[in-house]
Motif scaffolding. Structure first.
Motif, mmCIF file in Angstrom:
data_model
loop_
_atom_site.group_PDB
_atom_site.id
_atom_site.type_symbol
_atom_site.label_atom_id
_atom_site.label_comp_id
_atom_site.label_asym_id
_atom_site.label_seq_id
_atom_site.Cartn_x
_atom_site.Cartn_y
_atom_site.Cartn_z
ATOM 1 N N LEU A 382 0.808 -1.218 0.000
ATOM 2 C CA LEU A 382 0.000 0.000 0.000
ATOM 3 C C LEU A 382 0.845 1.273 0.000
ATOM 4 C CD1 LEU A 382 -3.137 -0.609 2.266
ATOM 5 C CD2 LEU A 382 -3.105 0.258 -0.077
ATOM 6 N N PRO A 383 1.902 1.358 0.851
ATOM 7 C CA PRO A 383 2.699 2.594 0.857
ATOM 8 C C PRO A 383 3.313 2.925 -0.509
ATOM 9 C CG PRO A 383 3.190 1.263 2.792
ATOM 10 C CD PRO A 383 2.363 0.409 1.881
ATOM 11 N N ASN A 384 3.585 1.900 -1.311
ATOM 12 C CA ASN A 384 4.194 2.129 -2.620
ATOM 13 C C ASN A 384 3.229 2.758 -3.625
ATOM 14 O OD1 ASN A 384 6.309 0.763 -1.420
ATOM 15 N ND2 ASN A 384 5.919 -1.158 -2.500
ATOM 16 N N PHE A 385 1.937 2.699 -3.310
ATOM 17 C CA PHE A 385 0.927 3.217 -4.222
ATOM 18 C C PHE A 385 0.209 4.431 -3.643
ATOM 19 C CE2 PHE A 385 1.732 -0.998 -5.713
ATOM 20 C CZ PHE A 385 1.518 -0.955 -7.080
ATOM 21 N N ALA A 386 0.861 5.059 -2.678
ATOM 22 C CA ALA A 386 0.289 6.263 -2.071
ATOM 23 C C ALA A 386 1.050 7.495 -2.550
ATOM 24 C CB ALA A 386 0.353 6.176 -0.549
ATOM 25 N N SER A 387 0.315 8.522 -2.932
ATOM 26 C CA SER A 387 0.913 9.766 -3.388
ATOM 27 C C SER A 387 0.125 10.945 -2.825
ATOM 28 C CB SER A 387 0.924 9.814 -4.922
ATOM 29 O OG SER A 387 1.415 11.048 -5.383
ATOM 30 N N ARG A 388 0.805 11.787 -2.034
ATOM 31 C CA ARG A 388 0.187 12.965 -1.442
ATOM 32 C C ARG A 388 -1.081 12.614 -0.653
ATOM 33 N NH1 ARG A 388 0.729 17.289 -6.493
ATOM 34 N NH2 ARG A 388 3.021 17.209 -6.624
ATOM 35 N N GLY A 389 -0.995 11.495 0.052
ATOM 36 C CA GLY A 389 -2.107 11.110 0.904
ATOM 37 C C GLY A 389 -3.204 10.335 0.212
ATOM 38 N N PHE A 390 -3.057 10.087 -1.103
ATOM 39 C CA PHE A 390 -4.079 9.362 -1.851
ATOM 40 C C PHE A 390 -3.505 8.049 -2.380
ATOM 41 C CE2 PHE A 390 -5.399 13.771 -2.075
ATOM 42 C CZ PHE A 390 -6.763 13.690 -1.787
ATOM 43 N N VAL A 391 -4.327 7.007 -2.359
ATOM 44 C CA VAL A 391 -3.916 5.703 -2.871
ATOM 45 C C VAL A 391 -4.307 5.586 -4.338
ATOM 46 C CG1 VAL A 391 -4.220 3.198 -2.671
ATOM 47 C CG2 VAL A 391 -4.138 4.614 -0.595
ATOM 48 N N GLN A 392 -3.356 5.153 -5.160
ATOM 49 C CA GLN A 392 -3.603 4.983 -6.596
ATOM 50 C C GLN A 392 -4.340 3.661 -6.812
ATOM 51 O OE1 GLN A 392 0.545 5.226 -7.591
ATOM 52 N NE2 GLN A 392 0.373 7.350 -8.272
ATOM 53 N N ARG A 393 -5.655 3.720 -6.610
ATOM 54 C CA ARG A 393 -6.484 2.527 -6.562
ATOM 55 C C ARG A 393 -6.476 1.742 -7.882
ATOM 56 N NH1 ARG A 393 -7.222 -0.130 -2.170
ATOM 57 N NH2 ARG A 393 -7.480 1.292 -0.409
ATOM 58 N N GLN A 394 -6.514 2.436 -9.001
ATOM 59 C CA GLN A 394 -6.586 1.740 -10.282
ATOM 60 C C GLN A 394 -5.319 0.926 -10.538
ATOM 61 O OE1 GLN A 394 -9.218 1.393 -12.158
ATOM 62 N NE2 GLN A 394 -8.091 0.090 -13.600
ATOM 63 N N ARG A 395 -4.157 1.538 -10.310
ATOM 64 C CA ARG A 395 -2.885 0.823 -10.499
ATOM 65 C C ARG A 395 -2.779 -0.373 -9.545
ATOM 66 N NH1 ARG A 395 1.929 4.141 -9.374
ATOM 67 N NH2 ARG A 395 2.979 2.209 -9.958
ATOM 68 N N THR A 437 5.786 -7.609 -3.315
ATOM 69 C CA THR A 437 6.875 -6.819 -2.718
ATOM 70 C C THR A 437 8.163 -6.967 -3.521
ATOM 71 O OG1 THR A 437 7.683 -8.567 -1.225
ATOM 72 C CG2 THR A 437 5.868 -7.180 -0.430
ATOM 73 N N GLN A 438 8.162 -7.863 -4.517
ATOM 74 C CA GLN A 438 9.340 -8.148 -5.353
ATOM 75 C C GLN A 438 10.567 -8.489 -4.489
ATOM 76 O OE1 GLN A 438 9.482 -4.515 -7.791
ATOM 77 N NE2 GLN A 438 8.434 -5.636 -9.425
ATOM 78 N N PRO A 439 10.446 -9.534 -3.678
ATOM 79 C CA PRO A 439 11.537 -9.868 -2.757
ATOM 80 C C PRO A 439 12.743 -10.461 -3.474
ATOM 81 C CG PRO A 439 9.880 -11.574 -2.712
ATOM 82 C CD PRO A 439 9.339 -10.483 -3.593
ATOM 83 N N ARG A 440 13.890 -10.357 -2.844
ATOM 84 C CA ARG A 440 15.094 -11.024 -3.336
ATOM 85 C C ARG A 440 15.245 -12.390 -2.685
ATOM 86 N NH1 ARG A 440 20.250 -8.042 -2.667
ATOM 87 N NH2 ARG A 440 20.863 -9.488 -4.326
ATOM 88 N N VAL A 441 14.734 -12.505 -1.442
ATOM 89 C CA VAL A 441 14.754 -13.777 -0.718
ATOM 90 C C VAL A 441 13.322 -14.107 -0.311
ATOM 91 C CG1 VAL A 441 15.593 -15.045 1.296
ATOM 92 C CG2 VAL A 441 17.084 -13.387 0.161
ATOM 93 N N LEU A 442 12.807 -15.205 -0.809
ATOM 94 C CA LEU A 442 11.438 -15.630 -0.506
ATOM 95 C C LEU A 442 11.498 -16.854 0.404
ATOM 96 C CD1 LEU A 442 8.375 -15.392 -1.021
ATOM 97 C CD2 LEU A 442 8.696 -16.857 -3.037
ATOM 98 N N ILE A 443 10.967 -16.716 1.619
ATOM 99 C CA ILE A 443 10.945 -17.807 2.589
ATOM 100 C C ILE A 443 9.543 -18.404 2.592
ATOM 101 C CG2 ILE A 443 11.375 -18.492 4.978
ATOM 102 C CD1 ILE A 443 12.997 -15.880 5.293
ATOM 103 N N LEU A 444 9.455 -19.674 2.245
ATOM 104 C CA LEU A 444 8.157 -20.357 2.140
ATOM 105 C C LEU A 444 8.082 -21.446 3.197
ATOM 106 C CD1 LEU A 444 8.195 -20.826 -1.754
ATOM 107 C CD2 LEU A 444 7.006 -19.030 -0.469
ATOM 108 N N ASP A 445 7.193 -21.288 4.163
ATOM 109 C CA ASP A 445 7.018 -22.272 5.232
ATOM 110 C C ASP A 445 5.774 -23.097 4.927
ATOM 111 O OD1 ASP A 445 7.155 -23.721 7.535
ATOM 112 O OD2 ASP A 445 7.142 -22.014 8.917
ATOM 113 N N GLU A 446 5.971 -24.343 4.539
ATOM 114 C CA GLU A 446 4.887 -25.255 4.145
ATOM 115 C C GLU A 446 4.010 -24.609 3.057
ATOM 116 O OE1 GLU A 446 4.964 -28.222 5.075
ATOM 117 O OE2 GLU A 446 5.919 -28.332 7.031
ATOM 118 N N PRO A 447 4.579 -24.254 1.905
ATOM 119 C CA PRO A 447 3.840 -23.490 0.898
ATOM 120 C C PRO A 447 2.695 -24.242 0.245
ATOM 121 C CG PRO A 447 5.938 -24.207 0.010
ATOM 122 C CD PRO A 447 5.964 -24.526 1.483
ATOM 123 N N THR A 448 2.715 -25.586 0.264
ATOM 124 C CA THR A 448 1.647 -26.328 -0.401
ATOM 125 C C THR A 448 0.754 -27.083 0.576
ATOM 126 O OG1 THR A 448 2.980 -28.329 -0.739
ATOM 127 C CG2 THR A 448 3.107 -26.619 -2.436
#
Length: 523
Positions: A382-395, A437-448
């Motif tokens: 959410l913080p990545n899509f906020a600009s001047r107090g408004f959320v870029q809902r469509q994107r 979040t486009q992580p570089r390290v993805l930790i999966l605990d019992e993913p399936t």
């Protein structure tokens, strides 16, 4: 309230439950006839049928979203069908509440555990039907005695007075099983009962099921584990996309045929081909420890590598993952990202440093059950899509929709409450949350965990694609074929210590189990 006529059995001279003589046993304990059920925007069940015989295990199979759990909730009185009929012992029945189903002889062990963590084991088992003394107050001594008698019959080694919150997930699962059995129901529904227990506990559960069958009970068993189906099922019914596909005896089927019925196609390769990892070390761990939990954990994780972590329940695998992610800061050792030391004491810091953690228990530490699918997916970005107090809902919506398509999350819309999705689709929505979040390290605990074989193949393919793009992956799993099929290396733990790190070509089930149980190699 004493335990009277539990399981409608009497103990044999060998200590095995035997069925008491009955008058005219019906051919079917339970029949589902042409049941249809719709929810807003989706037809969950379309004219389905099912029949359960006394003294048998019916495995109910299908992909996530096939309608299995919806039908079970109808049988258990949680939902009511739109059309169709339920017959119990040959008589038409209708259950307005779960209590009505219980009183009629139907008990259900839910996939998501429903215990009260601050109450004792005994209080959880007898909740709502506690034994009372002459003063009409709860007779705790009698309740604890009843629980001990129940546990003796089921060979469960737990203290009735212990709080449920102190138990492992596996321990809570055994309490759920005991609670369901305590109702002395004729029909017992088990929805993914082995998703959180060890191989030893699975064998224990199977022996309980054998005793229940001998007592004439009918068991509906839902699982995504093929080996379990062929180990205990007498018959197999398959659902797909809310429709009944067919029923066969377990003896007449094989794994490939069952998968084809479930997914409507053949899965030519469950585990995809893998590319070799790169040389760049993304995450470096040295002598990591959490006082009283684990110690001396050291490894390097390279870009494009899948590092599997194997071990028995209680080995410390999840604790290591949580420490890497800052949930429980380490008491010793060092974590380096791209060679730079990091004091990982906060999950927010971990996210900023490019780490993501898909947790083991999606209900307690994953989903926000009262929020929509989109709200669950977008919470990390959410913080990545906020600009001047408004959320870029469509994107934001476009990104969520893209992830929904990529991971094939089955939902009528992103506005659907995530609690209405099947467990597997909830899991895929959570995976989408972290991939955003486009992580570089993805930790999966019992993913399936709780995901059907078709969805598993999709998740495996996605992991392989992410690794091919350079993402480093840590995958914790209790399923050894999964660990061996997906990992470049396997780190094995036992009682809070690393007992070995195996390269892909030397990692076998036998070698992993030796290290997981600290059993010396036999030469």
């Amino acid at each position: 309230m004493e335990i009277v006529n539990m399981l409608s059995t009497a103990p044999s001279t060998h200590g095995v439950m035997t069925q008491l003589p009955t008058a005219m046993a019906p051919e079917y304990l339970l029949e589902i006839v042409n049941v249809t059920k719709s929810f807003p925007g989706v037809v969950a069940l379309s004219d389905v049928q099912l029949r359960v015989r006394p003294g048998t295990v019916l495995a109910l199979m299908g992909e996530n979203g096939a309608g299995k759990s919806t039908l079970m909730k109808i049988i258990a009185g949680i939902h009511q069908p739109d059309t169709g009929e339920l017959r119990l012992r040959g008589q038409a029945v209708s259950f307005e509440t779960p209590l009505a189903a219980l009183q009629a002889g139907i008990a259900m062990i839910h996939q998501e555990l429903n215990l009260m963590p601050f109450m004792s084991i005994a209080e959880n088992i007898w909740l709502g039907r506690e034994p009372l003394n002459a003063m009409r107050m709860v007779d705790h001594r009698r309740m604890h005695r009843q629980t001990r008698e129940l546990f003796e019959r089921l060979r469960i080694d737990l203290d009735p007075e212990a709080p449920v919150g102190s138990l492992s997930i596996a321990g809570r699962q055994m309490v759920e099983i005991a609670k369901a059995v305590s109702y002395d129901s004729d029909v017992l529904i088990m929805d993914e009962p082995t998703s959180a227990i060890t191989d030893k506990e699975v064998a224990h559960l199977f022996s309980i099921i054998a005793d229940l069958k001998a007592a004439g009970k009918g068991i509906i068993y839902i699982t995504h584990k093929m080996d379990e189906v062929f180990a205990i099922a007498d018959e197999v019914a398959v659902f797909r996309d809310g429709a009944y596909i067919g029923l066969q005896s377990a003896d007449s089927m094989d794994g490939d045929g069952l998968i084809s019925m479930m997914v409507g196609r053949e899965l030519t390769q469950l585990f995809p081909e893998r590319r070799a990892p790169r040389d760049q070390v993304v995450l470096s761990v040295r002598d990591l420890g959490l006082e009283g939990v684990f110690q001396g954990v050291s490894f390097d994780l390279r870009a494009g590598e899948v590092l599997g972590i194997a071990g028995l329940m209680g080995a410390g695998r999840t604790n290591v993952a949580e420490t890497l992610f800052g949930v429980t800061p380490a008491s010793q050792g060092e974590i380096r990202i791209d060679g730079e030391p990091v004091n990982m004491n906060d999950p927010c810091l971990a996210i900023r440093k490019g780490l993501a953690l898909l947790t083991e228990d999606r209900k307690d530490t994953g989903i926000f059950a009262c929020l929509s699918v989109q709200e669950n997916m977008e919470v990390t970005v959410l913080p990545n899509f906020a600009s001047r107090g408004f959320v870029q809902r469509q994107r934001l919506r476009e990104l969520c929709e893209e992830m929904r398509r990529k991971l094939r999350v089955k939902t009528p819309s992103l506005e659907q409450c995530i609690a209405n999705l099947s467990g597997g689709n909830q899991q895929k929505a959570l995976l989408a949350r972290w991939l955003m979040t486009q992580p570089r390290v993805l930790i999966l605990d019992e993913p399936t965990r709780g995901i059907d074989v078709g969805a598993k193949a999709e998740i495996y393919k996605l992991i392989a694609e992410l690794a091919a793009e350079g993402m480093a992956v840590i995958m914790i799993s209790s399923e050894l074929p999964e660990v061996l099929g997906m990992s470049d290396r396997v780190m094995v733990m036992h009682e809070g210590a690393v007992t070995g790190i195996l390269e892909r070509d030397e990692a076998t089930q036998e070698r992993v189990m030796q290290l997981a149980s600290a059993t010396p190699s036999v030469h």
